[in-house]
Design a protein around this motif. Structure first.
Motif, PDB file in Angstrom:
ATOM      1  N   ASP A 199       0.290  12.319   8.496  1.00 50.24           N
ATOM      2  CA  ASP A 199      -1.164  11.889   8.633  1.00 50.24           C
ATOM      3  C   ASP A 199      -1.878  11.517   7.211  1.00 50.24           C
ATOM      4  O   ASP A 199      -2.561  10.536   7.230  1.00 50.24           O
ATOM      5  N   SER A 200      -1.684  12.641   6.387  1.00 49.93           N
ATOM      6  CA  SER A 200      -2.519  12.338   5.113  1.00 49.93           C
ATOM      7  C   SER A 200      -1.787  11.279   4.300  1.00 49.93           C
ATOM      8  O   SER A 200      -2.543  10.657   3.533  1.00 49.93           O
ATOM      9  N   THR A 201      -0.421  11.340   4.452  1.00 50.55           N
ATOM     10  CA  THR A 201       0.466  10.192   3.672  1.00 50.55           C
ATOM     11  C   THR A 201      -0.246   9.007   4.212  1.00 50.55           C
ATOM     12  O   THR A 201      -0.638   7.946   3.348  1.00 50.55           O
ATOM     13  N   VAL A 202      -0.102   8.633   5.694  1.00 50.36           N
ATOM     14  CA  VAL A 202      -0.853   7.368   6.083  1.00 50.36           C
ATOM     15  C   VAL A 202      -2.389   6.962   5.632  1.00 50.36           C
ATOM     16  O   VAL A 202      -2.573   6.008   5.214  1.00 50.36           O
ATOM     17  N   GLU A 203      -3.039   8.134   5.743  1.00 56.00           N
ATOM     18  CA  GLU A 203      -4.335   7.949   4.964  1.00 56.00           C
ATOM     19  C   GLU A 203      -4.594   7.484   3.631  1.00 56.00           C
ATOM     20  O   GLU A 203      -5.484   6.669   3.311  1.00 56.00           O
ATOM     21  N   ALA A 204      -3.901   8.296   2.834  1.00 61.86           N
ATOM     22  CA  ALA A 204      -3.571   7.776   1.236  1.00 61.86           C
ATOM     23  C   ALA A 204      -3.138   6.314   1.194  1.00 61.86           C
ATOM     24  O   ALA A 204      -3.738   5.585   0.352  1.00 61.86           O
ATOM     25  N   LYS A 215      -7.424   3.102 -14.253  1.00 63.67           N
ATOM     26  CA  LYS A 215      -7.479   3.398 -13.036  1.00 63.67           C
ATOM     27  C   LYS A 215      -6.742   4.728 -12.591  1.00 63.67           C
ATOM     28  O   LYS A 215      -6.627   4.921 -11.535  1.00 63.67           O
ATOM     29  N   ILE A 216      -6.266   5.350 -13.586  1.00 63.47           N
ATOM     30  CA  ILE A 216      -5.236   6.554 -13.233  1.00 63.47           C
ATOM     31  C   ILE A 216      -6.546   7.633 -12.603  1.00 63.47           C
ATOM     32  O   ILE A 216      -5.874   8.359 -11.688  1.00 63.47           O
ATOM     33  N   LYS A 217      -7.456   7.956 -13.337  1.00 63.08           N
ATOM     34  CA  LYS A 217      -8.206   8.980 -12.763  1.00 63.08           C
ATOM     35  C   LYS A 217      -8.875   8.457 -11.373  1.00 63.08           C
ATOM     36  O   LYS A 217      -8.448   9.483 -10.480  1.00 63.08           O
ATOM     37  N   GLU A 218      -9.027   7.293 -11.106  1.00 69.78           N
ATOM     38  CA  GLU A 218      -9.527   7.297  -9.980  1.00 69.78           C
ATOM     39  C   GLU A 218      -8.452   7.116  -8.598  1.00 69.78           C
ATOM     40  O   GLU A 218      -8.564   7.793  -7.775  1.00 69.78           O
ATOM     41  N   THR A 219      -7.064   7.118  -9.329  1.00 68.72           N
ATOM     42  CA  THR A 219      -6.004   7.059  -8.352  1.00 68.72           C
ATOM     43  C   THR A 219      -5.886   8.620  -8.113  1.00 68.72           C
ATOM     44  O   THR A 219      -5.286   8.898  -6.902  1.00 68.72           O
ATOM     45  N   GLU A 220      -5.825   9.374  -9.030  1.00 66.16           N
ATOM     46  CA  GLU A 220      -5.588  10.899  -8.775  1.00 66.16           C
ATOM     47  C   GLU A 220      -6.733  11.326  -7.754  1.00 66.16           C
ATOM     48  O   GLU A 220      -6.256  12.320  -6.938  1.00 66.16           O
ATOM     49  N   GLU A 221      -7.712  11.019  -7.978  1.00 71.12           N
ATOM     50  CA  GLU A 221      -8.795  11.516  -7.065  1.00 71.12           C
ATOM     51  C   GLU A 221      -8.732  11.060  -5.576  1.00 71.12           C
ATOM     52  O   GLU A 221      -8.932  11.610  -4.721  1.00 71.12           O
ATOM     53  N   LEU A 222      -8.187   9.756  -5.445  1.00 68.49           N
ATOM     54  CA  LEU A 222      -7.856   9.244  -4.066  1.00 68.49           C
ATOM     55  C   LEU A 222      -6.757  10.114  -3.515  1.00 68.49           C
ATOM     56  O   LEU A 222      -7.019  10.352  -2.329  1.00 68.49           O
ATOM     57  N   LEU A 223      -5.784  10.091  -4.201  1.00 65.52           N
ATOM     58  CA  LEU A 223      -4.672  11.056  -3.728  1.00 65.52           C
ATOM     59  C   LEU A 223      -4.967  12.487  -3.121  1.00 65.52           C
ATOM     60  O   LEU A 223      -4.585  12.805  -2.086  1.00 65.52           O
ATOM     61  N   ARG A 224      -5.589  13.017  -4.164  1.00 66.71           N
ATOM     62  CA  ARG A 224      -6.152  14.233  -3.854  1.00 66.71           C
ATOM     63  C   ARG A 224      -6.978  14.581  -2.570  1.00 66.71           C
ATOM     64  O   ARG A 224      -6.877  15.426  -1.786  1.00 66.71           O
ATOM     65  N   LYS A 225      -7.879  13.347  -2.502  1.00 62.87           N
ATOM     66  CA  LYS A 225      -8.732  13.462  -1.464  1.00 62.87           C
ATOM     67  C   LYS A 225      -8.179  13.188  -0.167  1.00 62.87           C
ATOM     68  O   LYS A 225      -8.567  14.047   0.857  1.00 62.87           O
ATOM     69  N   ALA A 226      -6.942  12.520  -0.172  1.00 65.42           N
ATOM     70  CA  ALA A 226      -6.388  12.214   0.897  1.00 65.42           C
ATOM     71  C   ALA A 226      -5.507  13.380   1.632  1.00 65.42           C
ATOM     72  O   ALA A 226      -4.860  13.544   2.675  1.00 65.42           O
ATOM     73  N   GLY A 227      -5.344  14.409   0.479  1.00 67.52           N
ATOM     74  CA  GLY A 227      -4.550  15.746   1.008  1.00 67.52           C
ATOM     75  C   GLY A 227      -3.322  15.736   0.382  1.00 67.52           C
ATOM     76  O   GLY A 227      -2.515  16.510   0.785  1.00 67.52           O
ATOM     77  N   ALA A 228      -3.208  15.399  -1.035  1.00 66.88           N
ATOM     78  CA  ALA A 228      -1.835  15.532  -1.585  1.00 66.88           C
ATOM     79  C   ALA A 228      -1.881  16.840  -2.061  1.00 66.88           C
ATOM     80  O   ALA A 228      -2.988  17.542  -2.697  1.00 66.88           O
ATOM     81  N   VAL A 229      -0.784  17.700  -2.042  1.00 68.66           N
ATOM     82  CA  VAL A 229      -0.464  18.967  -2.639  1.00 68.66           C
ATOM     83  C   VAL A 229      -0.234  19.074  -3.968  1.00 68.66           C
ATOM     84  O   VAL A 229      -0.393  19.997  -4.887  1.00 68.66           O
ATOM     85  N   GLU A 230       0.137  17.893  -4.414  1.00 71.82           N
ATOM     86  CA  GLU A 230       0.486  17.790  -5.979  1.00 71.82           C
ATOM     87  C   GLU A 230       0.266  16.302  -6.475  1.00 71.82           C
ATOM     88  O   GLU A 230       0.849  15.518  -5.739  1.00 71.82           O
ATOM     89  N   VAL A 231      -0.377  16.194  -7.441  1.00 67.65           N
ATOM     90  CA  VAL A 231      -0.826  15.013  -8.328  1.00 67.65           C
ATOM     91  C   VAL A 231      -0.542  15.058  -9.643  1.00 67.65           C
ATOM     92  O   VAL A 231      -0.701  15.883 -10.386  1.00 67.65           O
ATOM     93  N   ARG A 232       0.330  14.024 -10.252  1.00 68.40           N
ATOM     94  CA  ARG A 232       0.707  14.176 -11.685  1.00 68.40           C
ATOM     95  C   ARG A 232       0.697  12.678 -12.053  1.00 68.40           C
ATOM     96  O   ARG A 232       1.219  11.948 -11.267  1.00 68.40           O
ATOM     97  N   VAL A 233       0.502  12.358 -13.283  1.00 66.74           N
ATOM     98  CA  VAL A 233       0.820  11.230 -13.900  1.00 66.74           C
ATOM     99  C   VAL A 233       1.898  11.475 -14.623  1.00 66.74           C
ATOM    100  O   VAL A 233       2.446  12.352 -15.484  1.00 66.74           O
ATOM    101  N   GLU A 234       2.930  10.344 -14.495  1.00 66.47           N
ATOM    102  CA  GLU A 234       4.032  10.100 -15.148  1.00 66.47           C
ATOM    103  C   GLU A 234       4.120   9.016 -15.775  1.00 66.47           C
ATOM    104  O   GLU A 234       3.532   7.602 -15.299  1.00 66.47           O
ATOM    105  N   ARG A 235       5.193   8.645 -16.600  1.00 68.37           N
ATOM    106  CA  ARG A 235       5.504   7.419 -17.303  1.00 68.37           C
ATOM    107  C   ARG A 235       6.723   6.672 -16.766  1.00 68.37           C
ATOM    108  O   ARG A 235       7.863   7.226 -16.366  1.00 68.37           O
TER     109      ARG A 235
END
Length: 166
Positions: A12-17, A146-166
């Motif tokens: 459900d959190s994945t679909v929400e994200a 837009k990286i910060k905004e994307t991180e916040e969106l994923l965390r807010k949706a319920g991600a257990v881990e969020v990281r920036v990668e190249r």
């Protein structure tokens, strides 16, 4: 390109994200699932595959070739039986159908490989081994601003881990 990867435990959190990413249009995203789920398919709403065009074109070429080769052979080596026509379409329908199925199937496989980009020469960015063992993942190709905004969106949706990668 830089991007953000989010790992989710619940569907459900994945679909929400996914819905939030589509609504905000932060960038192109790829979803990783351990098994196919119709909820994710509906959320992603992917375009229709182009493989069906390969099948159609291959089938039409196959039936055309099947009829042509049968007519050509009967004209090249005629068997005159009781004054009947040498080349007629009715008995060649079976051969045309069989060649249509053969060429259509082979072109479907070729279209599948072409659209799936097999073999994949570059490694897949954003994939984590746990996405094959029960967790869900979303890789978002985000612009640097837009990286910060994307991180916040994923965390807010319920991600257990969020990281920036190249």
């Amino acid at each position: 390109m830089r991007g953000v990867i989010g790992a989710f435990r619940e569907l459900d959190s994945t679909v929400e994200a996914i819905d939030a990413l589509k609504h905000r249009r932060l960038g192109e995203f790829t979803v990783y699932t351990p098994t196919p789920r119709h909820e994710i398919e509906h959320a992603v709403d992917a375009p229709t595959s182009a493989v069906r065009r390969f099948t159609l074109i291959g089938g039409l070429c196959g039936v055309t070739f099947g009829y042509w080769i049968a007519v050509w052979i009967s004209d090249y080596w005629p068997l005159v039986v009781g004054g009947k026509a040498i080349a007629t379409w009715i008995p060649y329908t079976i051969f045309g159908f069989e060649v249509m199925v053969l060429i259509g199937a082979l072109s479907t496989v070729a279209g599948l490989f072409a659209n799936a980009r097999v073999p994949r020469i570059t490694t897949t960015v954003g994939y984590d081994a746990r996405f094959s063992h029960g967790d869900y993942g979303i890789w978002v190709e985000a612009a640097p601003d837009k990286i910060k905004e994307t991180e916040e969106l994923l965390r807010k949706a319920g991600a257990v881990e969020v990281r920036v990668e190249r």
